[in-house]
Write a protein that holds these residues in place. Structure first.
Motif, PDB file in Angstrom:
ATOM      1  N   LYS A 173       0.824  -1.206   0.000  1.00  0.00           N
ATOM      2  CA  LYS A 173       0.000   0.000   0.000  1.00  0.00           C
ATOM      3  C   LYS A 173       0.861   1.260   0.000  1.00  0.00           C
ATOM      4  N   LYS A 174       2.046   1.148   0.606  1.00  0.00           N
ATOM      5  CA  LYS A 174       2.955   2.291   0.684  1.00  0.00           C
ATOM      6  C   LYS A 174       3.803   2.428  -0.583  1.00  0.00           C
ATOM      7  N   GLY A 175       3.557   1.528  -1.550  1.00  0.00           N
ATOM      8  CA  GLY A 175       4.288   1.616  -2.809  1.00  0.00           C
ATOM      9  C   GLY A 175       5.521   0.742  -2.889  1.00  0.00           C
ATOM     10  N   MET A 176       5.742  -0.111  -1.886  1.00  0.00           N
ATOM     11  CA  MET A 176       6.910  -0.990  -1.896  1.00  0.00           C
ATOM     12  C   MET A 176       6.636  -2.234  -2.739  1.00  0.00           C
ATOM     13  N   ASP A 177       7.701  -2.808  -3.282  1.00  0.00           N
ATOM     14  CA  ASP A 177       7.582  -4.016  -4.081  1.00  0.00           C
ATOM     15  C   ASP A 177       7.295  -5.213  -3.178  1.00  0.00           C
ATOM     16  N   LYS A 178       6.277  -6.009  -3.538  1.00  0.00           N
ATOM     17  CA  LYS A 178       5.845  -7.120  -2.690  1.00  0.00           C
ATOM     18  C   LYS A 178       6.945  -8.157  -2.487  1.00  0.00           C
ATOM     19  N   GLU A 179       7.559  -8.613  -3.569  1.00  0.00           N
ATOM     20  CA  GLU A 179       8.566  -9.662  -3.472  1.00  0.00           C
ATOM     21  C   GLU A 179       9.808  -9.172  -2.727  1.00  0.00           C
ATOM     22  N   ALA A 180      10.215  -7.940  -3.002  1.00  0.00           N
ATOM     23  CA  ALA A 180      11.402  -7.385  -2.342  1.00  0.00           C
ATOM     24  C   ALA A 180      11.166  -7.234  -0.846  1.00  0.00           C
ATOM     25  N   THR A 181       9.956  -6.786  -0.478  1.00  0.00           N
ATOM     26  CA  THR A 181       9.626  -6.617   0.937  1.00  0.00           C
ATOM     27  C   THR A 181       9.590  -7.966   1.649  1.00  0.00           C
ATOM     28  N   GLU A 182       8.953  -8.954   1.014  1.00  0.00           N
ATOM     29  CA  GLU A 182       8.874 -10.289   1.616  1.00  0.00           C
ATOM     30  C   GLU A 182      10.267 -10.872   1.828  1.00  0.00           C
ATOM     31  N   LYS A 183      11.142 -10.681   0.840  1.00  0.00           N
ATOM     32  CA  LYS A 183      12.510 -11.180   0.959  1.00  0.00           C
ATOM     33  C   LYS A 183      13.258 -10.475   2.084  1.00  0.00           C
ATOM     34  N   ALA A 184      13.083  -9.140   2.169  1.00  0.00           N
ATOM     35  CA  ALA A 184      13.770  -8.363   3.204  1.00  0.00           C
ATOM     36  C   ALA A 184      13.335  -8.803   4.601  1.00  0.00           C
ATOM     37  N   LEU A 185      12.027  -9.019   4.774  1.00  0.00           N
ATOM     38  CA  LEU A 185      11.506  -9.433   6.076  1.00  0.00           C
ATOM     39  C   LEU A 185      11.972 -10.842   6.440  1.00  0.00           C
ATOM     40  N   THR A 186      11.937 -11.739   5.460  1.00  0.00           N
ATOM     41  CA  THR A 186      12.374 -13.117   5.708  1.00  0.00           C
ATOM     42  C   THR A 186      13.874 -13.174   5.990  1.00  0.00           C
ATOM     43  N   ASP A 187      14.654 -12.414   5.219  1.00  0.00           N
ATOM     44  CA  ASP A 187      16.097 -12.361   5.443  1.00  0.00           C
ATOM     45  C   ASP A 187      16.399 -11.834   6.834  1.00  0.00           C
ATOM     46  N   PHE A 188      15.627 -10.813   7.244  1.00  0.00           N
ATOM     47  CA  PHE A 188      15.835 -10.226   8.565  1.00  0.00           C
ATOM     48  C   PHE A 188      15.630 -11.254   9.672  1.00  0.00           C
ATOM     49  N   ILE A 189      14.566 -12.035   9.578  1.00  0.00           N
ATOM     50  CA  ILE A 189      14.286 -13.063  10.584  1.00  0.00           C
ATOM     51  C   ILE A 189      15.442 -14.056  10.646  1.00  0.00           C
ATOM     52  N   ASN A 190      15.939 -14.467   9.478  1.00  0.00           N
ATOM     53  CA  ASN A 190      17.050 -15.419   9.440  1.00  0.00           C
ATOM     54  C   ASN A 190      18.321 -14.828  10.040  1.00  0.00           C
ATOM     55  N   ILE A 191      18.558 -13.540   9.738  1.00  0.00           N
ATOM     56  CA  ILE A 191      19.732 -12.859  10.283  1.00  0.00           C
ATOM     57  C   ILE A 191      19.661 -12.811  11.801  1.00  0.00           C
ATOM     58  N   MET A 192      18.493 -12.430  12.326  1.00  0.00           N
ATOM     59  CA  MET A 192      18.330 -12.308  13.771  1.00  0.00           C
ATOM     60  C   MET A 192      18.431 -13.665  14.463  1.00  0.00           C
ATOM     61  N   ASP A 193      17.925 -14.707  13.819  1.00  0.00           N
ATOM     62  CA  ASP A 193      17.996 -16.048  14.407  1.00  0.00           C
ATOM     63  C   ASP A 193      19.432 -16.533  14.518  1.00  0.00           C
ATOM     64  N   GLY A 194      20.287 -16.061  13.605  1.00  0.00           N
ATOM     65  CA  GLY A 194      21.656 -16.554  13.593  1.00  0.00           C
ATOM     66  C   GLY A 194      22.695 -15.583  14.112  1.00  0.00           C
ATOM     67  N   SER A 195      22.268 -14.418  14.614  1.00  0.00           N
ATOM     68  CA  SER A 195      23.216 -13.395  15.057  1.00  0.00           C
ATOM     69  C   SER A 195      23.689 -13.606  16.488  1.00  0.00           C
ATOM     70  N   THR A 196      24.913 -13.129  16.738  1.00  0.00           N
ATOM     71  CA  THR A 196      25.431 -13.104  18.105  1.00  0.00           C
ATOM     72  C   THR A 196      24.993 -11.801  18.737  1.00  0.00           C
ATOM     73  N   MET A 197      24.249 -11.880  19.842  1.00  0.00           N
ATOM     74  CA  MET A 197      23.658 -10.701  20.449  1.00  0.00           C
ATOM     75  C   MET A 197      24.267 -10.409  21.821  1.00  0.00           C
ATOM     76  N   PRO A 198      24.019  -9.196  22.355  1.00  0.00           N
ATOM     77  CA  PRO A 198      24.481  -8.872  23.700  1.00  0.00           C
ATOM     78  C   PRO A 198      23.892  -9.841  24.719  1.00  0.00           C
ATOM     79  N   ASN A 199      24.511  -9.904  25.894  1.00  0.00           N
ATOM     80  CA  ASN A 199      24.060 -10.829  26.933  1.00  0.00           C
ATOM     81  C   ASN A 199      22.592 -10.636  27.283  1.00  0.00           C
ATOM     82  N   TRP A 200      22.162  -9.361  27.470  1.00  0.00           N
ATOM     83  CA  TRP A 200      20.769  -9.110  27.846  1.00  0.00           C
ATOM     84  C   TRP A 200      19.821  -9.529  26.730  1.00  0.00           C
TER      85      TRP A 200
END
Length: 214
Positions: A173-200
């Motif tokens: 609705k905001k004018g973003m590309d559907k496939e690109a947005t879906e890929k960005a969101l999915t990639d983000f989840i994968n990145i966060m699942d595999g990232s080394t984060m602070p102790n807290w």
């Protein structure tokens, strides 16, 4: 160290220059001198700056594991409340912030502008454009911004998995590309699942996973 300074150093670090050329540019960045002026420095003084930079990043690395996110920040004479409540961030801004994950460091000031709400001394919101807020965020302490951004992303990583269809619709609705947005969101989840984060953040991640089963 501000977000802007860290971004400049990061840009230098990932460049194609030799290690010595990178050192010259980093010293120039932190001292606000030109590369030619750094070249004219006595070697002892140059090495002193290089050691200082290395030590600073060593300390910063330790702090990034131990710090915690803040609720308010004071930048350039303005007060900003950092909004982590998903219900108070519209879907367009939400998706916008998440799509910045393709280059978190270079977009960190924009990420912070998305969750930062300018307020007066009474805590009431003050209208400012996103670009103006982002410009202020360049002056935010990098360490503080890092923990705020990690908290934001960790918190929404859970809700995102169950709200992907809605977020994608809102992005379109905001004018973003559907496939690109879906890929960005999915990639983000994968990145966060595999990232080394602070102790807290690791503790928060365990809590959220146990709480929501995701």
């Amino acid at each position: 160290m501000t977000i802007k300074t860290f971004q400049e150093l990061h840009y230098i670090a990932i460049g194609a220059d030799s290690d010595f050329e990178k050192s010259v540019k980093m010293v120039a960045c932190l001292t606000r001198k030109t590369p030619d002026q750094v070249d004219d420095m006595p070697m002892r003084k140059f090495n002193k700056y290089c050691n200082k930079i290395a030590k600073h990043f060593e300390v910063l690395g330790t702090k990034l594991q131990k710090g915690k996110p803040q609720k308010f920040v004071f930048i350039k004479g303005r007060i900003y409340r950092l909004e982590y409540n998903a219900s108070k961030i519209n879907a367009g801004k939400y998706v916008e912030a998440i799509t910045f994950n393709t280059d978190v460091i270079q977009n960190l000031h924009k990420i912070m502008a998305t969750i930062a709400v300018p307020v007066n001394w009474l805590g009431k919101p003050v209208k400012r454009e996103h670009a103006q807020i982002a410009a202020d965020m360049e002056n935010m302490n990098f360490e503080v911004a890092y923990h705020c951004a990690v908290f934001f992303y960790q918190l929404y990583r859970v809700s995102m998995k169950v709200s992907l269809p809605y977020l994608i619709r809102e992005a379109v609705k905001k004018g973003m590309d559907k496939e690109a947005t879906e890929k960005a969101l999915t990639d983000f989840i994968n990145i966060m699942d595999g990232s080394t984060m602070p102790n807290w953040s690791q503790t928060l991640n365990v809590y959220l996973s146990n709480r929501f089963g995701i």
